[in-house]
Design a protein around this motif. Structure first.
Motif, PDB file in Angstrom:
ATOM      1  N   ARG A  76       0.827  -1.211   0.000  1.00 29.32           N
ATOM      2  CA  ARG A  76       0.000   0.000   0.000  1.00 29.32           C
ATOM      3  C   ARG A  76       0.864   1.265   0.000  1.00 29.32           C
ATOM      4  NH1 ARG A  76      -5.038   0.715   0.488  1.00 29.32           N
ATOM      5  NH2 ARG A  76      -5.467  -1.343   1.342  1.00 29.32           N
ATOM      6  N   THR A  81      -2.799   3.897  -4.541  1.00 29.76           N
ATOM      7  CA  THR A  81      -4.086   3.919  -5.256  1.00 29.76           C
ATOM      8  C   THR A  81      -4.737   2.546  -5.367  1.00 29.76           C
ATOM      9  OG1 THR A  81      -2.899   3.717  -7.365  1.00 29.76           O
ATOM     10  CG2 THR A  81      -3.416   5.943  -6.591  1.00 29.76           C
ATOM     11  N   LEU A  82      -4.061   1.484  -4.949  1.00 33.56           N
ATOM     12  CA  LEU A  82      -4.632   0.146  -5.077  1.00 33.56           C
ATOM     13  C   LEU A  82      -5.839  -0.033  -4.166  1.00 33.56           C
ATOM     14  CD1 LEU A  82      -1.534  -2.244  -5.174  1.00 33.56           C
ATOM     15  CD2 LEU A  82      -3.005  -1.577  -7.079  1.00 33.56           C
ATOM     16  N   GLU A  83      -6.832  -0.760  -4.663  1.00 32.31           N
ATOM     17  CA  GLU A  83      -7.986  -1.098  -3.826  1.00 32.31           C
ATOM     18  C   GLU A  83      -7.585  -2.180  -2.821  1.00 32.31           C
ATOM     19  OE1 GLU A  83     -11.199  -2.199  -6.342  1.00 32.31           O
ATOM     20  OE2 GLU A  83     -11.428  -0.187  -7.209  1.00 32.31           O
ATOM     21  N   ASP A  84      -8.351  -2.251  -1.749  1.00 35.82           N
ATOM     22  CA  ASP A  84      -8.021  -3.171  -0.666  1.00 35.82           C
ATOM     23  C   ASP A  84      -7.900  -4.617  -1.154  1.00 35.82           C
ATOM     24  OD1 ASP A  84      -8.047  -1.037   1.040  1.00 35.82           O
ATOM     25  OD2 ASP A  84     -10.011  -1.482   1.920  1.00 35.82           O
ATOM     26  N   GLY A  85      -8.811  -5.034  -2.028  1.00 37.07           N
ATOM     27  CA  GLY A  85      -8.775  -6.413  -2.511  1.00 37.07           C
ATOM     28  C   GLY A  85      -7.503  -6.720  -3.276  1.00 37.07           C
ATOM     29  N   GLU A  86      -7.042  -5.763  -4.083  1.00 30.91           N
ATOM     30  CA  GLU A  86      -5.814  -5.969  -4.852  1.00 30.91           C
ATOM     31  C   GLU A  86      -4.588  -5.954  -3.940  1.00 30.91           C
ATOM     32  OE1 GLU A  86      -3.177  -6.599  -8.005  1.00 30.91           O
ATOM     33  OE2 GLU A  86      -5.321  -7.014  -7.697  1.00 30.91           O
ATOM     34  N   VAL A  87      -4.617  -5.107  -2.920  1.00 37.17           N
ATOM     35  CA  VAL A  87      -3.517  -5.101  -1.952  1.00 37.17           C
ATOM     36  C   VAL A  87      -3.378  -6.472  -1.305  1.00 37.17           C
ATOM     37  CG1 VAL A  87      -2.761  -4.211   0.291  1.00 37.17           C
ATOM     38  CG2 VAL A  87      -3.601  -2.634  -1.465  1.00 37.17           C
TER      39      VAL A  87
END
Length: 231
Positions: A76, A81-87
């Protein structure tokens, strides 16, 4: 026509071409999420072939030593800018890399050594919450004490040599042919090289770093002491 001739404006394209090395062999950009499988997955394959690892990171615990919560915070931090699911997807991919690394380097059949140099900043400045950061530091100290093939050295801020603020690694690979691989991480992505001159420079950098770092025992003591400040 004016008697005063204005100098020709430089061509940006020519300036960029001037940076291009004539010899582009044996080096290149590592795959990213945009260009192929993410780097963590590619590095898992490299580490599976390695008989020695030398790695340096000034401000973040190196990937193969990260707990999942710390890995998520590191990802992160790098890509806010990554969404939580992608993180979490990337963090779990990194966790799989960590598991593979630990299984191999804990094996009695494995005779190599992995040496990680970690900057003091990585210990002093948490990426995750206090509890997760404290757990990460205690895990590092325990790992260094319990596995003789994993050597974790701390480089204090005052001993950090110029030009060593990023992160890079050098892998000794089994088999014939291209036996050593250099890897460098930058803000625009990862880069690899097997060129002899590049590898020699990385090897020299690690020799200098080994002289500047705390001893293994002092590093473990330092990690344990710092961890007490983080819950």
């Amino acid at each position: 026509m004016s008697d005063h001739q204005h100098p020709a404006q430089p061509d940006p394209a020519d300036a960029i071409r001037g940076l291009h090395a004539d010899d582009q062999r044996h080096q290149g950009r590592a795959a990213t999420e945009e260009t192929g499988p993410i780097t963590a997955e590619r590095l898992t394959a490299v580490e599976a072939c390695a008989v020695s690892i030398r790695a340096w990171n000034a401000s973040i615990i190196p990937g193969p030593l990260q707990l999942t919560r710390y890995a998520a915070a590191a990802i992160r931090t790098r890509v806010p800018t990554l969404e939580d699911g992608e993180v979490m997807r990337r963090a779990h991919a990194r966790a799989a890399r960590v598991d593979s690394f630990l299984r191999r380097w804990a094996s009695l059949d494995h005779v190599g050594q992995a040496m990680f140099f970690v900057g003091e900043q990585a210990l002093r400045q948490p990426l995750a919450n206090d509890r997760a950061h404290g757990a990460q530091l205690r895990y590092l100290a325990n790992l260094a004490e319990s596995n003789p093939r994993i050597d974790i050295r701390i480089v204090l801020e005052g001993r950090l040599t110029p030009g060593r603020s990023g992160q890079f690694a050098l892998y000794g690979l089994r088999g014939a042919g291209l036996s050593r691989l250099g890897y460098l991480e930058s803000v625009i992505g990862g880069w690899y090289t097997v060129r002899a001159a590049d590898v020699a420079r990385l090897h020299s950098a690690f020799e200098t770093m080994a002289e500047a770092a705390l001893s293994p025992d002092d590093s473990r003591t330092f990690m344990t002491e710092v961890s007490t400040a983080w819950g």
